[in-house]
Enzyme design. Structure first.
Site, PDB file in Angstrom:
ATOM      1  N   HIS A  44       0.788  -1.233   0.000  1.00 53.52           N
ATOM      2  CA  HIS A  44       0.000   0.000   0.000  1.00 53.52           C
ATOM      3  C   HIS A  44       0.824   1.289   0.000  1.00 53.52           C
ATOM      4  O   HIS A  44       0.273   2.371  -0.142  1.00 53.52           O
ATOM      5  CB  HIS A  44      -0.975   0.031   1.181  1.00 53.52           C
ATOM      6  CG  HIS A  44      -0.319   0.371   2.490  1.00 53.52           C
ATOM      7  ND1 HIS A  44       0.238  -0.576   3.308  1.00 53.52           N
ATOM      8  CD2 HIS A  44      -0.111   1.558   3.118  1.00 53.52           C
ATOM      9  CE1 HIS A  44       0.751  -0.005   4.371  1.00 53.52           C
ATOM     10  NE2 HIS A  44       0.565   1.295   4.299  1.00 53.52           N
TER      11      HIS A  44
HETATM   12  C1  UD1 Z   1      -2.203   5.970   5.232  1.00 56.96           C
HETATM   13  C2  UD1 Z   1      -0.966   6.518   5.913  1.00 56.96           C
HETATM   14  C3  UD1 Z   1       0.115   5.448   5.929  1.00 56.96           C
HETATM   15  C4  UD1 Z   1      -0.390   4.164   6.547  1.00 56.96           C
HETATM   16  C5  UD1 Z   1      -1.677   3.732   5.862  1.00 56.96           C
HETATM   17  C6  UD1 Z   1      -2.253   2.546   6.595  1.00 56.96           C
HETATM   18  C7  UD1 Z   1      -0.606   8.938   5.593  1.00 56.96           C
HETATM   19  C8  UD1 Z   1       0.196   9.958   4.890  1.00 56.96           C
HETATM   20  N1  UD1 Z   1      -0.428   7.669   5.192  1.00 56.96           N
HETATM   21  O1  UD1 Z   1      -1.854   5.690   3.888  1.00 56.96           O
HETATM   22  O2  UD1 Z   1       1.212   5.896   6.703  1.00 56.96           O
HETATM   23  O3  UD1 Z   1       0.604   3.173   6.382  1.00 56.96           O
HETATM   24  O4  UD1 Z   1      -2.640   4.799   5.907  1.00 56.96           O
HETATM   25  O5  UD1 Z   1      -3.158   1.839   5.845  1.00 56.96           O
HETATM   26  O6  UD1 Z   1      -1.355   9.269   6.491  1.00 56.96           O
HETATM   27  N2  UD1 Z   1      -8.955   4.839   0.374  1.00 56.96           N
HETATM   28  C9  UD1 Z   1     -10.185   4.258   0.201  1.00 56.96           C
HETATM   29  N3  UD1 Z   1     -10.921   3.960   1.314  1.00 56.96           N
HETATM   30  C10 UD1 Z   1     -10.493   4.191   2.571  1.00 56.96           C
HETATM   31  C11 UD1 Z   1      -9.258   4.795   2.730  1.00 56.96           C
HETATM   32  C12 UD1 Z   1      -8.483   5.112   1.638  1.00 56.96           C
HETATM   33  O7  UD1 Z   1     -10.608   4.017  -0.919  1.00 56.96           O
HETATM   34  O8  UD1 Z   1     -11.236   3.871   3.528  1.00 56.96           O
HETATM   35  C13 UD1 Z   1      -8.147   5.149  -0.821  1.00 56.96           C
HETATM   36  C14 UD1 Z   1      -8.433   6.533  -1.401  1.00 56.96           C
HETATM   37  O9  UD1 Z   1      -8.350   6.437  -2.794  1.00 56.96           O
HETATM   38  C15 UD1 Z   1      -7.279   7.368  -0.868  1.00 56.96           C
HETATM   39  C16 UD1 Z   1      -6.137   6.343  -0.830  1.00 56.96           C
HETATM   40  O10 UD1 Z   1      -6.753   5.115  -0.481  1.00 56.96           O
HETATM   41  O11 UD1 Z   1      -6.974   8.478  -1.676  1.00 56.96           O
HETATM   42  C17 UD1 Z   1      -5.036   6.682   0.147  1.00 56.96           C
HETATM   43  O12 UD1 Z   1      -5.591   6.886   1.468  1.00 56.96           O
HETATM   44  P1  UD1 Z   1      -4.803   7.785   2.545  1.00 56.96           P
HETATM   45  O13 UD1 Z   1      -5.483   7.692   3.845  1.00 56.96           O
HETATM   46  O14 UD1 Z   1      -4.536   9.130   1.991  1.00 56.96           O
HETATM   47  O15 UD1 Z   1      -3.370   7.113   2.621  1.00 56.96           O
HETATM   48  P2  UD1 Z   1      -2.982   5.578   2.785  1.00 56.96           P
HETATM   49  O16 UD1 Z   1      -2.276   5.147   1.556  1.00 56.96           O
HETATM   50  O17 UD1 Z   1      -4.145   4.794   3.253  1.00 56.96           O
HETATM   51  N1  UDP Z   2      -4.392  -5.384   8.535  1.00 56.17           N
HETATM   52  C1  UDP Z   2      -5.678  -5.903   8.585  1.00 56.17           C
HETATM   53  N2  UDP Z   2      -6.275  -6.276   7.397  1.00 56.17           N
HETATM   54  C2  UDP Z   2      -5.643  -6.161   6.200  1.00 56.17           C
HETATM   55  C3  UDP Z   2      -4.327  -5.632   6.170  1.00 56.17           C
HETATM   56  C4  UDP Z   2      -3.742  -5.237   7.365  1.00 56.17           C
HETATM   57  O1  UDP Z   2      -6.278  -6.033   9.660  1.00 56.17           O
HETATM   58  O2  UDP Z   2      -6.240  -6.516   5.183  1.00 56.17           O
HETATM   59  C5  UDP Z   2      -3.759  -4.965   9.804  1.00 56.17           C
HETATM   60  C6  UDP Z   2      -2.444  -5.642  10.085  1.00 56.17           C
HETATM   61  O3  UDP Z   2      -2.665  -6.885  10.712  1.00 56.17           O
HETATM   62  C7  UDP Z   2      -1.746  -4.633  10.976  1.00 56.17           C
HETATM   63  C8  UDP Z   2      -2.247  -3.302  10.446  1.00 56.17           C
HETATM   64  O4  UDP Z   2      -3.423  -3.590   9.689  1.00 56.17           O
HETATM   65  O5  UDP Z   2      -2.168  -4.773  12.318  1.00 56.17           O
HETATM   66  C9  UDP Z   2      -1.235  -2.675   9.547  1.00 56.17           C
HETATM   67  O6  UDP Z   2      -1.799  -1.578   8.891  1.00 56.17           O
HETATM   68  P1  UDP Z   2      -1.326  -1.065   7.472  1.00 56.17           P
HETATM   69  O7  UDP Z   2      -0.551  -2.116   6.770  1.00 56.17           O
HETATM   70  O8  UDP Z   2      -2.517  -0.522   6.807  1.00 56.17           O
HETATM   71  O9  UDP Z   2      -0.423   0.207   7.844  1.00 56.17           O
HETATM   72  P2  UDP Z   2       1.075   0.391   8.402  1.00 56.17           P
HETATM   73  O10 UDP Z   2       1.280  -0.512   9.555  1.00 56.17           O
HETATM   74  O11 UDP Z   2       2.001   0.140   7.275  1.00 56.17           O
HETATM   75  O12 UDP Z   2       1.107   1.845   8.754  1.00 56.17           O
END
Ligand code: UD1
Ligand code: UDP
Length: 382
Positions: free
Chosen positions: A218
């Site tokens: 991601h």
């Molecule tokens: C964010 C965090 C990242 C973390 C990740 C965990 C920042 C800068 N990044 O990244 O550090 O590792 O969350 O998962 O805060 N989207 C959906 N539905 C949702 C959420 C997101 O469709 O419920 C899609 C949207 O297109 C959005 C994109 O995902 O633009 C990115 O979401 P965003 O929250 O901006 O950043 P993440 O990549 O999720």
């Molecule tokens: N996780 C989850 N379902 C998924 C993918 C991840 O419950 O489909 C959980 C995972 O077990 C961990 C957390 O989400 O506890 C990690 O989050 P993510 O990878 O989104 O973000 P990061 O840790 O890189 O910030």
């Protein structure tokens, strides 16, 4: 003692579950934990599912900010959080990790002289191209109480000028640094048996223990860079051609939205038509833990998933050029490959040969980090 916990993204909801559980089970009469959800993550599979499964009380506030550019998203969050801070006047603002929700809350609170407590302080990738690295550094430098999950985190803080000799009462100018262990380890320990009993994910996809690999992708540098995304999926396709093992890929919405357009046509076809590659919606925490318990190897660019691979004693191929969780690499449990196909495949081969020699020392505490954090908060309040 009233604290305001600000969450927004999936891993923060999961981390907040550990604190919320510690408050509920051990400090219910002393601590009031008010939860604010920024709405950064909003799909049911990225947010609601964790509240019900991990019995987190519903947030008192949900700002419903949603997705957006960094500036817009962070600014809207700051505006909304500021209003709640002034209304609630908590003794501490508690933030988790390194997302835009963390940054917005920390900056909003410190300017109103509300002490910030940062859970997962001190982690550094030393790569400022990552938005998370900026968020961590700013948040740590706004904080009064810094709770580091690892010894390395404490070292990083000391290198940035934080003093281990600082004593209570702490402030943003004289912050306290604490090596508490990792709240994610608390969760993995607490939910391991429940997940084993309750999760149906292995049946759902006819998965056998030890006969599949788990993949998550991601990070922006992998999703928004076609060469990287092709590199990773090319490696998965190659490995899949060499073995009967299956791949299970619960895909973050960011990645599923971009995948069809970013992957070369031929590769996209190979991946989506391969019966041994199972791509799913994001799964629940119990399902995720069950997959981590049962897989053979983990391939991920996630911070949390890297560590959970370790908690469940699985080798991990880190699809990044560097990591904040350097202990995993130093101890040989994980290998950094970036998104290069050849490196990913070589690391897979390396772990196939060396899996039985891996060791899993206690690096992340004893499973009681959240209790320890509650005790420090109470102590500082007294
Ligand atoms: C964010 C965090 C990242 C973390 C990740 C965990 C920042 C800068 N990044 O990244 O550090 O590792 O969350 O998962 O805060 N989207 C959906 N539905 C949702 C959420 C997101 O469709 O419920 C899609 C949207 O297109 C959005 C994109 O995902 O633009 C990115 O979401 P965003 O929250 O901006 O950043 P993440 O990549 O999720
Ligand atoms: N996780 C989850 N379902 C998924 C993918 C991840 O419950 O489909 C959980 C995972 O077990 C961990 C957390 O989400 O506890 C990690 O989050 P993510 O990878 O989104 O973000 P990061 O840790 O890189 O910030």
């Amino acid at each position: 003692l009233k604290i305001l916990s600000v969450i927004g993204a999936r891993p923060q909801i999961i981390k907040a579950a550990a604190l919320s559980r510690a408050v509920r089970l051990s400090f219910g009469e002393q601590i009031e934990d008010v939860i604010l959800h920024t709405g950064q993550h909003y799909d049911a599979a990225m947010s609601d599912v964790f509240f019900s499964e991990m019995e987190i009380p519903p947030p008192k506030y949900n700002l419903g900010i949603g997705s957006g550019s960094h500036g817009r998203q962070t600014a809207l969050m700051m505006e909304g959080i500021e209003k709640v801070l002034l209304e609630e006047r908590p003794r501490f603002l508690v933030v988790y990790g390194d997302t835009n929700s963390t940054l917005a809350a920390a900056v909003a609170a410190v300017k109103h002289h509300i002490p910030v407590a940062h859970i997962e302080a001190g982690l550094r990738s030393f790569n400022k191209a990552m938005p998370e690295e900026i968020n961590r550094i700013v948040c740590d430098h706004c904080s009064t109480l810094l709770f580091s999950p690892t010894g390395k985190g404490i070292e990083n803080l000391i290198r940035e000028g934080f003093s281990p000799a600082s004593t209570s009462p702490f402030s943003a100018d004289h912050p306290g640094i604490f090596h508490t262990g990792d709240v994610m380890y608390d969760n993995s320990r607490f939910y391991a048996r429940k997940a084993e009993k309750q999760s149906q994910i292995l049946n759902r996809y006819s998965l056998k223990e030890g006969s599949f690999h788990l993949v998550t992708i991601h990070r922006d540098f992998n999703t928004d860079n076609a060469e990287n995304l092709n590199g990773i999926f090319n490696a998965i396709s190659e490995i899949s051609g060499r073995t009967d093992d299956r791949f299970v890929i619960p895909l973050h919405p960011r990645t599923s939205k971009i995948m069809a357009g970013a992957l070369e046509k031929n590769l996209y076809k190979k991946i989506t038509e391969n019966e041994r590659i199972v791509i799913t919606e994001p799964v629940s925490f119990f399902d995720m833990i069950r997959l981590e318990q049962s897989c053979s190897m983990v391939f991920t660019d996630s911070g949390g998933v890297q560590k959970e691979a370790f908690f469940f004693q699985k080798p991990c191929v880190i699809l990044r050029p560097e990591t904040e969780w350097v202990e995993l690499v130093d101890n040989g449990n994980a290998v950094l490959t970036g998104a290069e196909s050849a490196k990913i495949i070589a690391s897979y081969e390396h772990f196939l040969k060396n899996m039985s020699q891996l060791t899993f020392p206690d690096i992340y505490g004893n499973g009681n980090a959240a209790e320890e954090i509650c005790r420090i908060l109470l102590n500082e309040d007294s």
